[in-house]
Design a protein around this motif. Structure first.
Motif: not given
Ligand code: OOG
Ligand code: NI
Length: 447
Positions: A68, A70, A72, A127, A223-224, A264, A288, A290, A388, A393, A396-397
């Motif tokens: 997966h 992610a 924003r 995500f 972003n990952h 995770q 990053f 994950e 998720f 989450a 992780i954020f």
């Protein structure tokens, strides 16, 4: 007319292209993929039962393509356009996640395939978070951020054309699909050049690092990306050997005989050079890697128990201590497929064995599957969780945003506003799992 390409094929091509791009952009992600592949191979070699189970459940084929990502987003228009883009890849918004609870000014959904065949072919999920500008306290800064966002278009003009074309015709030729994948990729590419000057970046960064990440760049960089491992504890333990610095704690449930939901962990975001408008230089930390380990999907009843126990366990700072504590607290959660089924805590996919096929006429709608399972006519396979977990989450954020500003905005969920921005309601994950179980029972003649 050239043959049209299916949504599954487009999603597959797109997820491969995205992975290739991210490996180039963030070489540590490539290392992580190698580590995960090594560990998965070792787990399957040492656990023939799991190997066999995964083959029977059509789970093995997808393991190595499974990941997966992610992103924003900044505006409602971006979110609704993205929904249209992902629909072409057979990915639909499932669930609403309110991250404001954890002091992160976004709310989110996950775009993913929903039917059995699509999920087993390639379950690529994204995500997707939408920034909530209304949670910026300073009105002038809020206004400035909105203006900056109004000026960008994260989609290429050709991407917009191709989306409209697909909506009109309902399909792509091979050439169009290929072009679409290339154009769509541009939306997620990293840009070293910010759209704002250094002062603006810093003002937004001070409000929240995430706000600077969303507002100050021309695209919504991925972003990952997250590969799926079969043994997350092992990967976490080996990360250092591979030169990767892991996040302190593995999020989610503890290790179990029947893995639950989703566990995770991630590696720390990289500090990358950035050029600001007007010649300023600096760095930005957002991207990053994950990893995730997926387990059985829980019913509402199972999920309520999970949420209760997780809350009871609290948050730990040292992984080993935290995992031992979690194991202890989760003793209250039954840990066998039989008990999970008997107590209605988790979802299962029912299949007939060859002996079951031979006795199919003996099955009646409404039959209890348990005796048939004991007789070896039916097998019940755990349905894997495809979604998720908001608490995970948030963890992780936070591990990637620094823990500086974690002001809480409790009870600030805004699902209606999110769905309005999206342009449709999000699908309900529990309904999807229930339907998968019901379909499988029907195929067996049990419903
Ligand atoms: C998303 C963080 C959440 C997950 O797997 O739960 C997430 C983000 O940092 O944008 O990726
Ligand atoms: Ni993630």
């Amino acid at each position: 007319m050239a043959q049209s390409i299916t949504a599954d094929e487009i999603r597959e091509d797109f997820s491969q292209a995205m992975s290739a791009m991210y490996q180039q952009e963030v070489p540590q992600y490539g290392t992580l993929l190698e580590l995960v592949a090594d560990v998965n191979l070792a787990v399957l070699e040492n656990n023939t039962r799991l190997h066999e189970q995964m083959v029977n459940a059509d789970e093995l084929a997808r393991l190595n393509v499974e990941r997966h990502g992610a992103i924003r987003l900044g505006t409602a228009e971006e979110l609704s356009m993205l929904r249209r883009m992902f629909a072409i890849m057979g990915m639909y918004p499932v669930s609403y996640y309110d991250l404001s609870q954890a002091g992160v000014p976004v709310h989110s959904t996950a775009f993913r395939p929903v039917d059995d065949a699509a999920l087993s072919r390639n379950p690529f999920r994204v995500f997707t978070s939408l920034l909530r500008l209304e949670l910026i306290d300073d009105p002038a800064l809020r206004q400035r951020a909105a203006e900056i966002l109004q000026q960008r278009d994260i989609f290429t003009p050709r991407c917009r054309e191709l989306i409209a074309l697909h909506e009109e015709r309902g399909e792509f030729t091979a050439a169009q699909a290929q072009e679409f994948v290339q154009q769509a990729l541009e939306t997620f590419r990293w840009h070293q050049s910010a759209t704002v000057d250094r002062e603006t970046y810093q003002a937004l960064h001070q409000q929240h690092r995430l706000i600077a990440d969303v507002v100050c760049f021309p695209g919504c960089h991925i972003n990952h990306l997250t590969p799926r491992t079969l043994d997350i504890d092992r990967v976490q333990a080996l990360m250092a050997e591979y030169g990767i610095e892991p996040k302190a704690v593995i999020e989610g449930p503890p290790r179990r005989d029947v893995p639950l939901l989703l566990r995770q962990t991630s590696f720390k975001a990289l500090e990358e050079p950035v050029k600001f408008a007007g010649d300023g230089q600096g760095t930005h930390t957002a991207r990053f890697g994950e990893i995730e380990q997926r387990g059985i999907a829980l019913t509402q009843k199972g999920r309520a128990l999970y949420d209760k126990l997780l809350n009871e366990a609290g948050v730990g700072s040292d992984n080993l201590t935290h995992q031992l504590h979690l194991q202890d607290v989760f003793k209250a959660f039954p840990d066998s497929e039989f008990l999970l089924r008997q107590q209605g805590l988790a979802w299962f996919r029912y299949r007939l064995t060859p002996a079951g096929e031979a006795h199919r006429q003996a099955f009646h709608p409404g039959d209890d599957p348990q005796p048939l399972i004991e007789r070896g006519w039916v097998i019940a396979q755990p349905i894997i969780y495809e979604d998720f977990l908001p608490v995970s989450a948030a963890g992780i954020f936070q591990s990637n945003l620094g823990n500086g500003n974690s002001s809480r905005h409790h009870g600030n969920a805004s699902r209606d506003a999110f769905e309005q921005a999206l342009g449709c309601p999000v699908l309900d994950e529990f309904t999807l799992y229930e339907q998968a179980e019901v379909r499988s029972k029907r195929r067996c003649g049990l419903l």
